[in-house]
Design a protein around this motif. Structure first.
Motif, PDB file in Angstrom:
ATOM      1  N   ASN A 180       0.834  -1.202   0.000  1.00 13.20           N
ATOM      2  CA  ASN A 180       0.000   0.000   0.000  1.00 13.20           C
ATOM      3  C   ASN A 180       0.876   1.263   0.000  1.00 13.20           C
ATOM      4  O   ASN A 180       1.811   1.369   0.794  1.00 13.20           O
ATOM      5  CB  ASN A 180      -0.895  -0.041   1.240  1.00 13.20           C
ATOM      6  CG  ASN A 180      -1.710   1.214   1.403  1.00 13.20           C
ATOM      7  OD1 ASN A 180      -1.219   2.223   1.887  1.00 13.20           O
ATOM      8  ND2 ASN A 180      -2.948   1.152   0.985  1.00 13.20           N
ATOM      9  N   MET A 182       0.503   4.289   0.954  1.00 11.56           N
ATOM     10  CA  MET A 182       0.557   5.090   2.184  1.00 11.56           C
ATOM     11  C   MET A 182       1.492   4.427   3.206  1.00 11.56           C
ATOM     12  O   MET A 182       2.253   5.101   3.901  1.00 11.56           O
ATOM     13  CB  MET A 182      -0.843   5.225   2.759  1.00 11.56           C
ATOM     14  CG  MET A 182      -1.022   6.356   3.712  1.00 11.56           C
ATOM     15  SD  MET A 182      -2.780   6.608   4.004  1.00 11.56           S
ATOM     16  CE  MET A 182      -2.729   7.575   5.480  1.00 11.56           C
ATOM     17  N   SER A 211       1.171   4.220  12.652  1.00 13.25           N
ATOM     18  CA  SER A 211      -0.211   3.746  12.524  1.00 13.25           C
ATOM     19  C   SER A 211      -0.306   2.225  12.665  1.00 13.25           C
ATOM     20  O   SER A 211       0.463   1.479  12.053  1.00 13.25           O
ATOM     21  CB  SER A 211      -0.748   4.157  11.145  1.00 13.25           C
ATOM     22  OG  SER A 211      -1.807   3.326  10.751  1.00 13.25           O
ATOM     23  N   PHE A 212      -1.265   1.794  13.459  1.00 11.87           N
ATOM     24  CA  PHE A 212      -1.512   0.353  13.623  1.00 11.87           C
ATOM     25  C   PHE A 212      -1.852  -0.283  12.276  1.00 11.87           C
ATOM     26  O   PHE A 212      -1.368  -1.362  11.945  1.00 11.87           O
ATOM     27  CB  PHE A 212      -2.681   0.156  14.599  1.00 11.87           C
ATOM     28  CG  PHE A 212      -3.150  -1.263  14.705  1.00 11.87           C
ATOM     29  CD1 PHE A 212      -2.532  -2.150  15.560  1.00 11.87           C
ATOM     30  CD2 PHE A 212      -4.223  -1.710  13.947  1.00 11.87           C
ATOM     31  CE1 PHE A 212      -2.959  -3.474  15.646  1.00 11.87           C
ATOM     32  CE2 PHE A 212      -4.653  -3.019  14.026  1.00 11.87           C
ATOM     33  CZ  PHE A 212      -4.020  -3.900  14.872  1.00 11.87           C
ATOM     34  N   VAL A 213      -2.661   0.406  11.520  1.00 16.68           N
ATOM     35  CA  VAL A 213      -3.112  -0.138  10.240  1.00 16.68           C
ATOM     36  C   VAL A 213      -1.947  -0.245   9.257  1.00 16.68           C
ATOM     37  O   VAL A 213      -1.760  -1.272   8.603  1.00 16.68           O
ATOM     38  CB  VAL A 213      -4.225   0.740   9.632  1.00 16.68           C
ATOM     39  CG1 VAL A 213      -4.710   0.147   8.320  1.00 16.68           C
ATOM     40  CG2 VAL A 213      -5.374   0.862  10.602  1.00 16.68           C
ATOM     41  N   LEU A 214      -1.164   0.811   9.174  1.00 18.23           N
ATOM     42  CA  LEU A 214      -0.051   0.787   8.226  1.00 18.23           C
ATOM     43  C   LEU A 214       1.004  -0.236   8.634  1.00 18.23           C
ATOM     44  O   LEU A 214       1.616  -0.884   7.790  1.00 18.23           O
ATOM     45  CB  LEU A 214       0.561   2.187   8.090  1.00 18.23           C
ATOM     46  CG  LEU A 214      -0.418   3.246   7.555  1.00 18.23           C
ATOM     47  CD1 LEU A 214       0.267   4.597   7.415  1.00 18.23           C
ATOM     48  CD2 LEU A 214      -1.022   2.826   6.222  1.00 18.23           C
ATOM     49  N   GLY A 216       0.238  -2.941  10.031  1.00 15.70           N
ATOM     50  CA  GLY A 216      -0.389  -4.196   9.607  1.00 15.70           C
ATOM     51  C   GLY A 216      -0.191  -4.456   8.127  1.00 15.70           C
ATOM     52  O   GLY A 216       0.094  -5.583   7.710  1.00 15.70           O
ATOM     53  N   TYR A 217      -0.322  -3.406   7.340  1.00 17.62           N
ATOM     54  CA  TYR A 217      -0.079  -3.541   5.892  1.00 17.62           C
ATOM     55  C   TYR A 217       1.339  -4.039   5.632  1.00 17.62           C
ATOM     56  O   TYR A 217       1.565  -4.937   4.823  1.00 17.62           O
ATOM     57  CB  TYR A 217      -0.234  -2.184   5.202  1.00 17.62           C
ATOM     58  CG  TYR A 217      -1.624  -1.867   4.690  1.00 17.62           C
ATOM     59  CD1 TYR A 217      -2.216  -2.651   3.700  1.00 17.62           C
ATOM     60  CD2 TYR A 217      -2.325  -0.780   5.166  1.00 17.62           C
ATOM     61  CE1 TYR A 217      -3.476  -2.349   3.221  1.00 17.62           C
ATOM     62  CE2 TYR A 217      -3.598  -0.469   4.691  1.00 17.62           C
ATOM     63  CZ  TYR A 217      -4.159  -1.258   3.715  1.00 17.62           C
ATOM     64  OH  TYR A 217      -5.395  -0.971   3.238  1.00 17.62           O
ATOM     65  N   ARG A 219       3.375  -5.557   7.716  1.00 12.94           N
ATOM     66  CA  ARG A 219       3.570  -6.909   8.259  1.00 12.94           C
ATOM     67  C   ARG A 219       3.088  -7.959   7.250  1.00 12.94           C
ATOM     68  O   ARG A 219       3.769  -8.935   6.980  1.00 12.94           O
ATOM     69  CB  ARG A 219       2.813  -7.064   9.577  1.00 12.94           C
ATOM     70  CG  ARG A 219       3.090  -8.397  10.281  1.00 12.94           C
ATOM     71  CD  ARG A 219       2.150  -8.651  11.445  1.00 12.94           C
ATOM     72  NE  ARG A 219       2.089  -7.553  12.380  1.00 12.94           N
ATOM     73  CZ  ARG A 219       1.024  -6.783  12.578  1.00 12.94           C
ATOM     74  NH1 ARG A 219      -0.084  -7.013  11.898  1.00 12.94           N
ATOM     75  NH2 ARG A 219       1.033  -5.809  13.444  1.00 12.94           N
ATOM     76  N   LYS A 220       1.916  -7.722   6.701  1.00 12.43           N
ATOM     77  CA  LYS A 220       1.344  -8.672   5.744  1.00 12.43           C
ATOM     78  C   LYS A 220       2.215  -8.751   4.479  1.00 12.43           C
ATOM     79  O   LYS A 220       2.508  -9.826   3.964  1.00 12.43           O
ATOM     80  CB  LYS A 220      -0.081  -8.227   5.401  1.00 12.43           C
ATOM     81  CG  LYS A 220      -0.758  -9.035   4.298  1.00 12.43           C
ATOM     82  CD  LYS A 220      -1.074 -10.429   4.780  1.00 12.43           C
ATOM     83  CE  LYS A 220      -1.998 -11.209   3.871  1.00 12.43           C
ATOM     84  NZ  LYS A 220      -1.505 -11.446   2.550  1.00 12.43           N
TER      85      LYS A 220
ATOM     86  N   ASP B  37      -7.238   3.031  13.135  1.00 10.13           N
ATOM     87  CA  ASP B  37      -6.310   3.666  14.078  1.00 10.13           C
ATOM     88  C   ASP B  37      -7.057   4.388  15.195  1.00 10.13           C
ATOM     89  O   ASP B  37      -6.604   4.432  16.338  1.00 10.13           O
ATOM     90  CB  ASP B  37      -5.393   4.661  13.336  1.00 10.13           C
ATOM     91  CG  ASP B  37      -4.206   3.959  12.688  1.00 10.13           C
ATOM     92  OD1 ASP B  37      -4.018   2.750  12.957  1.00 10.13           O
ATOM     93  OD2 ASP B  37      -3.475   4.608  11.924  1.00 10.13           O
ATOM     94  N   ASP B  65      -5.732  -9.019   7.449  1.00 13.78           N
ATOM     95  CA  ASP B  65      -4.340  -8.735   7.081  1.00 13.78           C
ATOM     96  C   ASP B  65      -3.622  -7.908   8.137  1.00 13.78           C
ATOM     97  O   ASP B  65      -2.433  -8.099   8.392  1.00 13.78           O
ATOM     98  CB  ASP B  65      -4.289  -8.002   5.732  1.00 13.78           C
ATOM     99  CG  ASP B  65      -4.593  -8.931   4.566  1.00 13.78           C
ATOM    100  OD1 ASP B  65      -4.694 -10.150   4.782  1.00 13.78           O
ATOM    101  OD2 ASP B  65      -4.749  -8.423   3.430  1.00 13.78           O
ATOM    102  N   ILE B  66      -4.330  -6.963   8.721  1.00 21.59           N
ATOM    103  CA  ILE B  66      -3.661  -6.101   9.715  1.00 21.59           C
ATOM    104  C   ILE B  66      -3.811  -6.659  11.123  1.00 21.59           C
ATOM    105  O   ILE B  66      -3.386  -6.032  12.086  1.00 21.59           O
ATOM    106  CB  ILE B  66      -4.182  -4.646   9.656  1.00 21.59           C
ATOM    107  CG1 ILE B  66      -5.650  -4.578  10.075  1.00 21.59           C
ATOM    108  CG2 ILE B  66      -3.954  -4.021   8.284  1.00 21.59           C
ATOM    109  CD1 ILE B  66      -6.167  -3.151  10.255  1.00 21.59           C
TER     110      ILE B  66
END
Lengths: 259, 198
Positions: A180, A182, A211-214, A216-217, A219-220, B37, B65-66
């Motif tokens: 991703n 971002m 960011s937790f989400v980023l 996660g991106y 990590r995946k 977040d 995924d996250i």
């Protein structure tokens, strides 16, 4: 352990060479494989920014820098050398290595040599595979298809696809999945390794605020890429040095056998 | 309760709860990054995410995924997925797939009597019963008058309960209270105070 020289390169720019190098160094670090890195993006190295402690910026056109890399492979405590070749320098570097006997030495078994050829979804990028074919005989040649733009590699056009990929029977292919944008930009901004970003660590070791989400991106993405690296014989041999002969044998399947 | 309404740009649910809702375009990276977040960063709140059906697969693949479930658990949060089924087999298939993607969270299928019964179809019933679920909720069928009433832009169950149904015709008042009571009686006590509901 026999020294291993890993070249990561492409003649076309913007196909993700340094990203692949970073992911590879990250992978090796997590597998407890010590590696040193050489960044040929002279004088400012992008790879060096992320791995300052183990990366040296060199100019492969300079004899002294060629010596710094090649003459130390046997004597260095760290046996794995990753060279991030700057855009446009792959053919030139291989030509130089051919001329000064580096490729021949690798073919003769003095050390292992793996070339990660990063290609993007463009004809210019794919044409490189034919252009460097003369150099890849007898070494581990890995074509890394970078899905940087979430596109395809002409799978929709069978004729074109076959033209470039059907003849790669003696090379190994890996896919570099799309990360991703971002998330990519945030890691770049943070100036840390992918692992440190995932683990929310700043360059100084302190806890980050990513960011937790980023995370996660990333990590995946890294996990998917790890699976690609894991299937390479040269990596299997590296991770199982005690396997000795069987690992050597495994590595040969990645090589162009008509050396 | 904070509400994220993914029905962009309409925001139907947000229309009922404008003070506590935010309509987001989940297809945009910046917006879904903000959504997850925010939840992880401010776990002291309860959240409800109203997922548009077209986003179901995209949402839960990203969620997986996250490792959102693990992240939420680290923050002491619990997640319950309420999956609203219709009477089609594809709806049950989607529920089964969502169940898989959702990981170790409470999963509650919600069947609406008004739109048909998937259990009446043998294949659907078999598939439905195979889904691992915490429990299930059955929404009772409402009369047309009651439906028209609750779908009105000014209607609020909260206000209806607070005023004890005052101002509504007796039949409607009884029907709606029975409706609510039926649903509340299906609520399990250990689900009270769940912080994140999808």
């Amino acid at each position: 352990m026999k020294p291993l020289l890993i070249l990561v390169g492409a003649d076309k720019g913007g196909v993700g060479k340094t990203t692949t190098s970073r992911a590879l160094l990250d992978f090796l670090a997590r597998k407890n494989v010590l590696a040193r890195a050489f960044d040929t993006e002279n004088p400012r190295g992008t790879l060096h920014r992320f791995y300052p402690a183990i990366t040296e910026i060199i100019d492969l056109g300079e004899v002294r820098d060629q010596m710094k890399l090649l003459d130390t492979m046997q004597s260095a405590a760290v046996k794995v050398s990753v060279v991030d070749l700057k855009a446009g320098s792959l053919s030139r570097a291989l030509d130089t290595f051919e001329k000064i006997g580096v490729l021949e030495a690798a073919r003769g078994g003095e050390f292992d040599l793996a070339l990660f050829h990063v290609v993007g979804p463009s004809i210019a990028s794919l044409d490189e595979m034919g252009e460097i074919a003369q150099y890849t005989k007898g070494i581990s040649y890995i074509v890394a298809r970078n899905f940087i733009n979430e596109t395809n590699f002409f799978e929709w056009d069978e004729k074109t696809f076959k033209k470039y990929f059907a003849g790669l029977s003696n090379a190994r292919e890996i896919e570099v999945p799309k990360l991703n944008e971002m998330a990519y930009e945030q890691v770049d901004l943070a100036g840390v390794t992918f692992s440190d970003f995932i683990n929310n660590r700043q360059p100084n070791g302190r806890s980050g605020d990513y960011s937790f989400v980023l995370r996660g991106y990333v990590r995946k993405w890294l996990s998917d890429l790890d699976a690609e690296f894991d299937k390479l014989d040269v990596v299997k041999a590296l991770l199982a040095p005690q396997a000795g002969a069987s690992a050597e044998e495994g590595a040969s399947t990645e090589e162009n056998g008509d050396a | 309760m904070r509400i994220f309404d993914t029905d962009f740009p309409n925001g139907v649910l947000a229309g009922y709860f404008p003070q506590s809702s935010r309509v987001i375009d989940f297809r945009k990276t910046a917006e879904h990054v903000m959504l997850f977040d925010t939840i992880i960063g401010e776990p002291q709140y309860d959240y409800l995410i109203d997922l548009d059906a077209s986003l179901l697969d995209r949402f839960f693949r990203l969620y997986r995924d996250i490792a959102f479930d693990a992240g939420a658990a680290e923050q002491g949060m619990r997640i319950t997925v309420y999956f609203l089924l219709d009477r089609t087999l594809s709806s049950v298939e989607a529920a089964a797939e969502t169940r898989q993607l959702a990981g170790k969270v409470a999963f509650v299928p919600v069947r609406n009597e008004a739109i048909g019964n998937i259990l009446a179809v043998p294949q659907g019933a078999k598939r439905y019963h195979a889904i691992e679920k915490s429990r299930e909720i059955l929404l009772p069928r409402l009369s047309v008058d009651a439906l028209n009433l609750i779908e009105g832009p000014d209607f609020s169950f909260g206000a209806f309960i607070a005023r004890n149904g005052e101002g509504y015709p007796l039949e409607l008042k009884v029907e709606l209270f029975q409706f609510l009571e039926t649903i509340y009686n299906q609520r399990r006590s250990d689900e009270s105070g769940m912080p994140v509901a999808l």
